[in-house]
Structure formats: structure tokens, C-alpha cells
Write a protein that holds these residues in place. Structure first.
Motif, PDB file in Angstrom:
ATOM      1  N   TRP A  37       0.904  -1.193  -0.043  1.00 45.50           N
ATOM      2  CA  TRP A  37       0.004  -0.116   0.014  1.00 45.50           C
ATOM      3  C   TRP A  37       0.943   1.363   0.016  1.00 45.50           C
ATOM      4  CZ3 TRP A  37      -4.883   1.790  -0.864  1.00 45.50           C
ATOM      5  CH2 TRP A  37      -5.042   2.889  -0.526  1.00 45.50           C
ATOM      6  N   ILE A  38       0.719   2.216  -1.012  1.00 50.36           N
ATOM      7  CA  ILE A  38       1.228   3.518  -1.031  1.00 50.36           C
ATOM      8  C   ILE A  38      -0.159   4.249  -1.262  1.00 50.36           C
ATOM      9  CG2 ILE A  38       2.678   5.255  -1.757  1.00 50.36           C
ATOM     10  CD1 ILE A  38       4.602   2.857  -2.723  1.00 50.36           C
ATOM     11  N   ALA A  39      -0.158   5.204  -0.676  1.00 42.55           N
ATOM     12  CA  ALA A  39      -1.609   6.126  -0.853  1.00 42.55           C
ATOM     13  C   ALA A  39      -1.479   7.303  -1.792  1.00 42.55           C
ATOM     14  CB  ALA A  39      -2.123   6.808   0.641  1.00 42.55           C
ATOM     15  N   ALA A  40      -2.313   7.161  -2.499  1.00 43.57           N
ATOM     16  CA  ALA A  40      -2.496   8.416  -3.616  1.00 43.57           C
ATOM     17  C   ALA A  40      -3.127   9.702  -2.990  1.00 43.57           C
ATOM     18  CB  ALA A  40      -3.287   8.001  -4.937  1.00 43.57           C
ATOM     19  N   HIS A  57      -6.044   2.364  -9.357  1.00 43.61           N
ATOM     20  CA  HIS A  57      -6.068   1.695  -8.098  1.00 43.61           C
ATOM     21  C   HIS A  57      -5.014   1.089  -8.015  1.00 43.61           C
ATOM     22  CE1 HIS A  57     -10.207   2.445  -9.341  1.00 43.61           C
ATOM     23  NE2 HIS A  57     -10.652   2.476  -7.793  1.00 43.61           N
ATOM     24  N   TYR A  58      -4.333   0.567  -9.132  1.00 43.39           N
ATOM     25  CA  TYR A  58      -2.984  -0.273  -8.679  1.00 43.39           C
ATOM     26  C   TYR A  58      -1.921   0.013  -9.875  1.00 43.39           C
ATOM     27  CZ  TYR A  58      -6.015  -3.588  -6.390  1.00 43.39           C
ATOM     28  OH  TYR A  58      -7.147  -4.011  -5.363  1.00 43.39           O
ATOM     29  N   ILE A  59      -0.609  -0.149  -9.619  1.00 43.73           N
ATOM     30  CA  ILE A  59       0.538  -0.201 -10.447  1.00 43.73           C
ATOM     31  C   ILE A  59       1.232  -1.451 -10.608  1.00 43.73           C
ATOM     32  CG2 ILE A  59       2.423   1.002 -11.092  1.00 43.73           C
ATOM     33  CD1 ILE A  59       1.829   3.236  -9.498  1.00 43.73           C
ATOM     34  N   VAL A  60       1.224  -2.227 -11.556  1.00 41.04           N
ATOM     35  CA  VAL A  60       2.038  -3.477 -11.601  1.00 41.04           C
ATOM     36  C   VAL A  60       3.454  -2.906 -12.240  1.00 41.04           C
ATOM     37  CG1 VAL A  60       2.418  -5.764 -12.592  1.00 41.04           C
ATOM     38  CG2 VAL A  60      -0.188  -4.704 -12.277  1.00 41.04           C
ATOM     39  N   ARG A  61       4.501  -3.597 -11.565  1.00 38.45           N
ATOM     40  CA  ARG A  61       5.769  -3.254 -11.939  1.00 38.45           C
ATOM     41  C   ARG A  61       6.262  -4.549 -13.014  1.00 38.45           C
ATOM     42  NH1 ARG A  61       9.332  -1.419  -6.546  1.00 38.45           N
ATOM     43  NH2 ARG A  61      10.647  -0.819  -8.266  1.00 38.45           N
ATOM     44  N   GLN A  62       7.264  -3.947 -13.483  1.00 37.13           N
ATOM     45  CA  GLN A  62       8.221  -5.050 -14.594  1.00 37.13           C
ATOM     46  C   GLN A  62       8.552  -6.233 -13.723  1.00 37.13           C
ATOM     47  OE1 GLN A  62      10.904  -2.632 -16.545  1.00 37.13           O
ATOM     48  NE2 GLN A  62       9.606  -1.749 -17.874  1.00 37.13           N
ATOM     49  N   ASN A  63       9.016  -6.069 -12.374  1.00 31.91           N
ATOM     50  CA  ASN A  63       9.080  -7.399 -11.695  1.00 31.91           C
ATOM     51  C   ASN A  63       8.044  -8.088 -11.226  1.00 31.91           C
ATOM     52  OD1 ASN A  63       8.412  -5.796  -9.444  1.00 31.91           O
ATOM     53  ND2 ASN A  63      10.534  -5.189  -8.560  1.00 31.91           N
ATOM     54  N   MET A  81      -2.702   1.761  -4.737  1.00 29.71           N
ATOM     55  CA  MET A  81      -2.819   3.065  -4.078  1.00 29.71           C
ATOM     56  C   MET A  81      -4.080   3.978  -3.648  1.00 29.71           C
ATOM     57  SD  MET A  81       0.483   4.860  -6.189  1.00 29.71           S
ATOM     58  CE  MET A  81       0.607   6.174  -5.185  1.00 29.71           C
ATOM     59  N   ILE A  82      -5.230   3.336  -4.240  1.00 27.72           N
ATOM     60  CA  ILE A  82      -6.630   3.614  -3.882  1.00 27.72           C
ATOM     61  C   ILE A  82      -7.478   2.510  -3.859  1.00 27.72           C
ATOM     62  CG2 ILE A  82      -8.648   4.880  -4.973  1.00 27.72           C
ATOM     63  CD1 ILE A  82      -6.577   6.414  -6.959  1.00 27.72           C
ATOM     64  N   ARG A  83      -8.431   2.504  -2.720  1.00 29.58           N
ATOM     65  CA  ARG A  83      -9.482   1.626  -2.309  1.00 29.58           C
ATOM     66  C   ARG A  83     -10.171   1.222  -3.466  1.00 29.58           C
ATOM     67  NH1 ARG A  83     -10.633  -0.143   2.502  1.00 29.58           N
ATOM     68  NH2 ARG A  83     -11.695  -1.760   1.360  1.00 29.58           N
ATOM     69  N   GLU A  84     -10.565  -0.023  -3.887  1.00 26.52           N
ATOM     70  CA  GLU A  84     -11.406  -0.308  -4.817  1.00 26.52           C
ATOM     71  C   GLU A  84     -12.912   0.063  -4.641  1.00 26.52           C
ATOM     72  OE1 GLU A  84     -11.355  -4.477  -5.351  1.00 26.52           O
ATOM     73  OE2 GLU A  84      -9.416  -4.711  -6.005  1.00 26.52           O
TER      74      GLU A  84
END
Length: 227
Positions: free
Chosen positions: A67-70, A115-121, A127-130
């Protein structure tokens, strides 16, 4: 990544029902109210101004995520799916690094976030609740009905879309579809470019939809999705 500042922002009238109207309607039609299904009553209740579902700061909807808040300027509080039904997953590409995406989503002047970020790894950040409406689609209706997922990289660099990214994102999308009963098909899992009125091209021509949908379907049937 969304930069349209006009869609779904605070200050515009939203759908709902007033507490006074709810009380009057209940008094005038007690028999009808008594006949309402429990699910119907629950859906009406969360539309009453000032009433919202319990929530905890930093609570995850997808347990493998961090979790990291926007910034609160980049989304709107809601009680989905009771006030707005969720029937779309929208795929984005950041056009930058993971760090740059987090930075702009925490910037109140940006007025957009997913809401989400997917990294290359393959690692996932929420970052935001659904529950809440993210400003990500450039279309108010689609903001209200969708979950937005960013993917780290650039649309013109196919090498940015790694196997770990595809697999991790597919598990996330499968979990979202299972949670809201969203059909696993291309009508309901779409790119930002497919949103009506969108002025973005992501995820671009190098996003492998055939591969991605195969992975989402597999995750939906083999139980590998979590969250």
C-alpha cells in the motif's frame, strides 16, 4: 496514465438518495419497504449522505499488493459496488518508471491516479481502495464503474511488458473479476484507448492482449488469483 482533469472530480452532483427522502419513503410505504430484499436495502443505505462503509487506512483489497496512498485530490470517496456497480477493468501503461507513477499519483495537482500499479518485476502496489472512484479513465461514467491498473513502461517498448508483469497483472485482474462477477472477456477488460472519449493510446500496439487474456482466464479457473 490519465491526465484529463475534468472527469469525475469533486464538486459535481452525484447519484444518490437523500436521508429525508429515504425516511419519507419508508413511512409512506412501510409494506413495500418490508418487502424489499436485504441486498436492496443494503444498496440504498450506502447511498445516504454521510453514511459509508467501515474502512481502515492502508487496508488492501488485493493481499499480495503493498500500500502507498495516492493524493486524495486524485480520487473520490465512494462505497462501491453498492453505490456504483463495478463491471470493467481498464489497462493502462505509465509512460514512465514506477517511481514516476507513484510520484504523480501522490501529487494533488495531477488530478489523476489508478487503483493499482504493476511493476516490470511483477510486484503490485495499491494506491486507491476499490471502494473509491479513481480519476483514471478520462470519462466519469467509466471512472465510476471500473478498476484501473497501470503497468510500468512505455507503449513503444515491447520489452517493458515482461512475463512477470503479465502473469502478476493477470492474477490481479482475475481476482477483481471474481470479486465483482465481471466476465473475463475483452468487452469488460479493456485498454485505456478503448474508453469512449479517451485521448490516450495505452496500452498500445505492443500489449499482447491474446497472451494476457489467456493468462487471466487461466488464473480465473486454476485458483491462482489471490485477494
Amino acid at each position: 496514465m490519465e491526465t484529463n482533469r475534468s472527469a469525475g472530480q469533486p464538486g459535481k452532483p452525484g447519484r444518490g438518495i437523500s436521508r429525508r427522502a429515504l425516511l419519507i419513503g419508508g413511512g409512506a410505504a412501510a409494506v413495500g419497504t418490508a418487502a424489499l430484499a436485504v441486498d436492496d436495502i443494503r444498496r440504498v443505505w450506502w447511498r445516504v449522505p454521510g453514511v459509508e462503509k467501515p474502512r481502515k487506512a492502508g487496508e488492501l483489497d488485493y493481499t499480495p499488493a503493498r500500500w502507498i496512498a495516492a493524493s486524495e485530490a486524485n480520487w473520490r470517496r465512494a462505497d462501491r459496488p453498492d453505490d456504483y456497480g463495478v463491471d470493467r477493468v481498464i489497462i493502462h501503461v505509465t509512460q514512465g518508471s514506477y517511481a514516476s507513477a507513484v510520484r504523480v499519483f501522490q501529487d494533488p495537482a495531477h488530478r489523476a491516479a489508478t487503483h493499482y500499479i504493476v511493476r516490470q518485476n511483477g510486484r503490485v502496489t495499491q494506491m486507491i481502495r476499490e471502494l473509491d472512484v479513481a480519476y483514471h479513465a478520462g470519462n466519469r461514467s467509466y471512472n465510476e464503474r471500473s478498476i484501473g491498473i497501470e503497468h510500468e513502461g512505455f507503449v513503444d517498448r515491447p520489452q517493458d511488458f515482461t512475463a512477470k508483469m503479465y502473469e502478476s497483472s493477470a492474477r490481479l485482474t482475475a481476482a477483481i473479476c471474481a470479486r465483482y462477477g465481471i466476465p473475463v472477456d475483452r468487452e469488460h477488460i479493456i485498454g485505456h484507448v478503448e474508453v469512449p472519449g479517451a485521448d490516450h493510446t495505452d496500452p498500445g500496439p505492443h500489449w499482447d492482449w491474446k497472451r494476457y487474456m489467456k493468462l487471466v482466464r487461466a488464473a480465473s479457473t486454476d485458483g491462482s488469483q489471490a485477494g
